[in-house]
Design an enzyme around this catalytic site. Sequence first.
Site, PDB file in Angstrom:
ATOM      1  N   GLU A   1       0.803  -1.214   0.000  1.00  0.00           N
ATOM      2  CA  GLU A   1       0.000   0.000   0.000  1.00  0.00           C
ATOM      3  C   GLU A   1       0.843   1.274   0.000  1.00  0.00           C
ATOM      4  OE1 GLU A   1      -2.504  -0.644   3.379  1.00  0.00           O
ATOM      5  OE2 GLU A   1      -3.973  -1.803   2.250  1.00  0.00           O
TER       6      GLU A   1
ATOM      7  N   GLU B   1       7.599 -22.026   7.642  1.00  0.00           N
ATOM      8  CA  GLU B   1       8.025 -21.147   8.732  1.00  0.00           C
ATOM      9  C   GLU B   1       9.053 -21.792   9.650  1.00  0.00           C
ATOM     10  OE1 GLU B   1       5.185 -21.406  12.500  1.00  0.00           O
ATOM     11  OE2 GLU B   1       4.130 -20.598  10.762  1.00  0.00           O
TER      12      GLU B   1
END
Length: 273
Positions: free
Chosen positions: A81, A112
Amino acid sequence: MDFIKTTEQDSKYDHLEKMTVSELLTNINNEDKTVPFAVSKVIPQIEKLVSEIVIRMKNGGRLFYIGAGTSGRLGIVDASECPPTFGVSHDLVVGLIAGGDTAIRKAVEFAEDDTHQGWKDLQEHSISENDTVIGIAASGTTPYVIGALKECNNHNILTGCITCNRNSPLSNVSKLPIEIIVGSEFVTGSSRMKAGTAQKLVLNMISTAVMIQLGKVKGNKMVDMQLSNHKLVERGEKMIMSELQVSQQIAKKLLEKHKNVRKAILNYDKKNK
């Protein structure tokens, strides 16, 4: 101090399946109301990190978010953004997630748990001492993130983190940790809820404060935003009208000519001096 995963502690609520829809929504909302208060307690920690990021970015540095699962996705959202909001390049704020782009939509099993891949992912972006890396992990125990920050420390790269447990392994390897203690989740262990909300709030604070410090906002307006749709073009015209006290017709012509709100304002000022 002993490490206790408050994000994994039992919910204060039980027999959720017996609650009405109204009760479920009200109780979730009551828990969510506590999150901004928890964030307010760590503003000094956020301030230290933002100040250091700004120093490095003014010297050509970049900001990296690195995480897994929900935490990784939140970092990617915030990074993505920044270009449309502040008109910066796509490689100034970068979000990385364990498992790569596939993991944005689908969980990648055991990604992960790799202690080496995070650093490898950062190296693909030619990470340097001017850059800042923020590890995001609600639990504060994600190996992918911890391994990446350890290597950053070894290479004299500034590290920060956003976690929701105090004194976590991630905090202990971060030079400037941010620990937002939101407590147990409404659904036990579902850290996409309050913990995720807290992380989102802090990411908003970091990127917005950094960009304002870098001069990407004028007054309270996004004068460097990308004009990528009709709504944003209209917003740009209104900014110019307000700043220069001109008609919508003049504002539209200025924006069409300069393709940027800031440039439109600056060039109009110069023309009329």
